[in-house]
Motif scaffolding. Structure first.
Motif, short mmCIF file in Angstrom:
data_model
loop_
_atom_site.label_atom_id
_atom_site.label_comp_id
_atom_site.label_asym_id
_atom_site.label_seq_id
_atom_site.Cartn_x
_atom_site.Cartn_y
_atom_site.Cartn_z
N PRO A 462 14.89 -10.13 -2.37
CA PRO A 462 13.54 -9.66 -2.01
C PRO A 462 13.53 -8.29 -1.34
O PRO A 462 12.59 -7.53 -1.49
N GLU A 463 14.59 -7.96 -0.59
CA GLU A 463 14.65 -6.65 0.05
C GLU A 463 14.67 -5.53 -0.99
O GLU A 463 13.99 -4.51 -0.84
N ILE A 470 7.86 -0.16 -2.63
CA ILE A 470 7.43 0.87 -1.68
C ILE A 470 7.53 2.25 -2.32
O ILE A 470 6.66 3.11 -2.14
N GLN A 471 8.59 2.48 -3.10
CA GLN A 471 8.73 3.77 -3.77
C GLN A 471 7.57 4.03 -4.72
O GLN A 471 6.97 5.11 -4.72
N TRP A 515 0.93 -2.84 1.81
CA TRP A 515 1.52 -1.59 2.26
C TRP A 515 1.94 -1.67 3.71
O TRP A 515 2.92 -1.03 4.12
N GLN A 516 1.25 -2.47 4.50
CA GLN A 516 1.52 -2.54 5.93
C GLN A 516 2.41 -3.72 6.31
O GLN A 516 2.67 -3.93 7.50
N ALA A 517 2.88 -4.47 5.34
CA ALA A 517 3.76 -5.61 5.62
C ALA A 517 5.03 -5.12 6.30
O ALA A 517 5.61 -4.10 5.92
N LYS A 518 5.47 -5.88 7.33
CA LYS A 518 6.61 -5.44 8.13
C LYS A 518 7.96 -5.91 7.58
O LYS A 518 8.98 -5.31 7.86
N THR A 519 7.99 -7.00 6.85
CA THR A 519 9.24 -7.55 6.34
C THR A 519 9.09 -7.90 4.87
O THR A 519 7.98 -8.02 4.34
N ALA A 520 10.23 -8.08 4.22
CA ALA A 520 10.22 -8.45 2.80
C ALA A 520 9.59 -9.81 2.60
O ALA A 520 8.88 -10.04 1.61
#
Length: 824
Positions: A462-463, A470-471, A515-520
């Motif tokens: 998932p990472e 994100i890219q 877009w603002q999610a902090k973790t995978a």
């Protein structure tokens, strides 16, 4: 609500056989030679988790753009005075146009005394300013009919920018001699501190401003960008002043929570940023001084004990500015992933100069919203220094013109300069936006990209999936942020947008919560909700992306968005307004070219005019469809700043469909107006085709802007108030005479109602629009109502509304314009 847009304007088809004496008639607007300059009261972290690759760029293609002739649509020229006859020639500029006309000797020419444009000045001998009609600001820019800057044929695009000329012509950056200013109206004479207009508001602690003239008006009045740099240098030498400086903001403005979290600056980051800032500032000062004997400390008080070397403000102060940036700018151009702005990571992950440019422009953008002398000096100086270094960076490595960090920095510069209230920077922003648009096109990022689904082994990581997403998302957000910039500038300058909807094949940005999610893990869970697949299949790793703007507009035209179950975000709704604005602009400009007087030999022309009005009414119907989609979204989602700005934009575009704003400004300047009531009625009809529709949209703009927290309003908010003020002022002029309702200029008597306090669906609003019944009023801060039948009262109310917001150079300039119009 929109379908009735031009019913009251149909009488122009029949036309009066006689045009009142002194009017401009119906001939196309001819350029008028006016002396205009501006007067202002002067006084993301990008995605760094995995650095986005440089946009695919063919070096040979970009080099040819530098060395070969470009078509007119791609030519870009800074609005720099060029050698000429020594006389200033200007054209009327719509939007924030000049309200004063003067001969070359300074005497007035048939214009009201009450208006002071951004400034009155004469250029030095040897310079001939360029002009272009149909622009908002009172600027001296040379643009062609397509809104592109005029240049010498055959000159390569980049060489037409002063910093790119070979050999470098530093003398063209800014006039060395400060132009003469009409002292009777000079900003220097009047004083230029924001405190003059806001006596009850704490503007700054003045610890830094004490050493010189507060918020120097000559920066604007003289179009001398050098002063911006010298004031920045002076402020950065006052180390003690910055050490005790505190921002003049109200923490209540942050009650809704910061848009992004700003990480603490490391000492090493600040040191590195300082070294690069010094090089940027010294380069800019050397260019602007051009060998003159101007002392680096010429603007300093003789009694000043400030140090000889510059330092950046303390990290605590820089974090204040970055927080202000995240709280305001990022709400409309969300370019920082994970909701975390970490300048330390950005500085160490990218090219030093490129990342420093981005961080400094973020600081300048944040300082813009803080009403203090120190912040204004910092903003003006950093913006000009970064402008020069940005061009220098691209010139030395043309491939960087497609780099996301460079394009991100250029975006911040364009927005900052366009709404800075500084004439020089406002000119540059409009003159060079076409260059940045060309860079974006040549980078290839506007074309569609369809990443396929990942293999099963890749889906187990998932990472990796999150980083890849994100890219792609950062690319989409950068592209479509430029679309919004194009829309903002073209709307307020009354010009056609430079981008076409058919150019945008790239996917639009996805939901903000992704877009603002902090973790995978958090991102994966939200992705499953946003892109839910039937049959229980996981959508993570599928490569699912939103539609492109081009495809979304196709669905919109076919009225398939609701039926196809397309869920739209506030940003996507905003982007959908871009092509609608283009259509309104095209049809209204075409209508303004038709004659009101029709003879028997002009029947074909009359039919063409009627068909154009029908097409405009179709666009108004599409605007109503957009409003229905926005209303549908607002009923199930909490209101946000982006959605409020969207609705303001909708009402501004709708206003353009029923008003002729360039004609309204001509009336404000009393051009071609003989003062008779008969001609006033004729001009009124030409300026406002549907009074009730126009008043309704003006009231809604008031309501929406006043409902937004002061510190997070879009940078153009006072410009919207300016347009509303002039439209209501124009309508109020006819109310000052003895007219009967039979003239059709007033609604049928009915109950009074606050047009700026009621929602669009309120029964009184609906009745006013459908039956033309009721008396619209404006609401003061204490809740009392005022009627709109007196010009001075209307303008005074608009000034009060501007006073309610945060004081910036731009809003100060707008306020001053309205105040002088009211005094007339």
């Amino acid at each position: 609500m929109q379908g009735e847009g031009l019913n009251s304007g149909n009488s122009s088809d029949q036309g009066a056989n006689e045009v009142p004496s002194g009017s401009s008639g119906n001939s196309p607007q001819q350029p008028l030679h006016l002396e205009v300059v501006s007067e202002i009261k002067a006084d993301e972290k990008p995605v760094v988790d995995i650095p986005p690759p440089v946009f695919e760029q063919n070096a040979q293609t970009m080099q040819s753009m530098h060395n070969s002739q470009t078509p007119p649509a791609a030519q870009v020229l800074s609005p720099i005075p060029t050698p000429g006859t020594g006389f200033v020639q200007h054209t009327p500029l719509s939007g924030f146009e000049d309200f004063m006309r003067t001969n070359k000797d300074g005497s007035e020419v048939s214009s009201p005394r009450f208006m002071l444009e951004w400034a009155q000045m004469q250029m030095p001998m040897g310079y001939d300013a360029m002009g272009r009609p149909d622009m908002m600001m009172a600027t001296e820019m040379g643009l062609d009919v397509n809104g592109m800057p005029l240049g010498h044929h055959g000159e390569p695009m980049l060489s037409m920018i002063p910093e790119f000329a070979q050999p470098m012509q530093t003398s063209l950056i800014t006039p060395i001699e400060t132009p003469k200013v009409e002292r009777a109206f000079s900003d220097l004479e009047l004083g230029s501190s924001a405190a003059m207009f806001y006596p009850n508001r704490h503007v700054s602690n003045a610890s830094i401003g004490d050493a010189g003239v507060p918020d120097l008006g000559a920066v604007v009045a003289a179009q001398d960008a050098k002063l911006n740099l010298e004031r920045l240098e002076q402020s950065l030498r006052n180390h003690e002043g910055w050490s005790t400086w505190r921002p003049a903001w109200d923490e209540a403005d942050f009650a809704a929570g910061d848009q992004v979290t700003v990480m603490q600056l490391h000492e090493s980051t600040r040191d590195k940023l300082l070294a690069i800032t010094q090089s940027f500032l010294h380069k800019a000062l050397d260019i602007h001084r051009d060998g003159t004997s101007s002392s680096p400390r010429s603007g300093e008080s003789p009694s000043s004990t400030a140090s000889n070397f510059i330092l950046l403000p303390p990290a605590r102060v820089l974090e204040y500015f970055l927080r202000s940036y995240g709280n305001s700018f990022e709400r409309y151009y969300s370019l920082t992933s994970r909701g975390i702005l970490d300048a330390n990571e950005l500085m160490h992950c990218y090219n030093d100069k490129a990342s420093s440019l981005l961080i400094l422009m973020m600081i300048a953008q944040g300082a813009m919203n803080i009403p203090s002398v120190e912040a204004r000096w910092l903003t003006g100086g950093l913006t000009e220094a970064c402008r020069i270094s940005l061009f220098d960076l691209i010139e030395k490595n043309i491939i960087l013109s497609g780099d996301p960090i460079v394009l991100h920095s250029a975006l911040l510069f364009t927005v900052q300069a366009a709404w800075s209230g500084d004439k020089w920077q406002m000119d540059i922003a409009m003159g060079q936006r076409g260059m940045y648009f060309s860079m974006l096109r040549h980078s290839g990022v506007l074309e569609p990209r369809h990443p396929g689904p990942l293999a099963m082994d890749q889906r187990a990581n998932p990472e990796h999936i999150w980083s890849e997403w994100i890219q792609h998302e950062s690319r989409s957000r950068l592209i479509y942020s430029w679309v919004m910039v194009d829309q903002d500038l073209s709307l307020f300058h009354d010009t056609n947008p430079l981008f076409s909807v058919t150019e945008f094949g790239a996917p639009m940005p996805d939901a903000d919560r992704l877009w603002q999610a902090k973790t995978a893990g958090e991102w994966s869970g939200i992705f499953e909700q946003v892109h839910e697949f039937s049959g229980g299949y996981s959508s993570v790793g599928s490569g699912a992306r939103p539609l492109s703007l081009r495809d979304l507009f196709r669905h919109f035209l076919d009225d398939e968005i609701v039926s196809n179950g397309i869920e739209m975000t506030p940003l996507q709704l905003r982007l959908l307004l871009h092509p609608l604005q283009s259509l309104v602009c095209q049809f209204t400009q075409l209508l303004s070219c038709f004659s009101d007087t029709i003879s028997s030999r002009q029947r074909t022309r009359a039919v063409t005019a009627a068909s154009t009005r029908v097409r405009l009414e179709e666009v108004q119907a599409m605007l109503q469809r957009w409003y229905d989609l926005a209303d549908r979204y607002c009923k199930v989602n909490p209101i946000c700043a982006m959605m409020q700005a969207n609705l303001v934009m909708f009402h501004l575009i709708s206003l353009n469909a029923v008003t002729n704003f360039p004609e309204i400004e001509r009336l404000a300047r009393r051009e071609g107006f003989d003062g008779t009531y008969q001609q006033l009625v004729w001009i009124h009809k030409r300026c406002i085709s549907d009074v009730e529709e126009a008043i309704f949209h003006c009231g809604q703009i008031f309501r929406l802007i006043r409902s937004m927290p002061r510190s997070i309003r879009p940078p153009w908010w006072s410009g919207a108030i300016y347009r509303v003020a002039l439209i209501l002022w124009t309508d109020s002029l006819t109310h000052n005479e003895s007219i009967t309702p039979s003239n059709g200029l007033f609604p049928v008597p009915g109950p009074s109602f606050a047009v700026d306090a009621l929602h669009a669906e309120h029964p009184l609003i609906v009745r006013y629009l459908s039956k033309r019944e009721g008396i619209p009023c404006l609401t003061k801060r204490d809740g009392s109502q005022i009627t709109m039948d007196h010009a001075f009262r209307v303008l005074s109310h608009c000034i009060d509304v501007i006073d309610e917001g945060v004081a910036t150079r731009f809003s100060d300039g707008i306020r001053n314009k309205l105040e002088r119009l009211a005094r007339g």
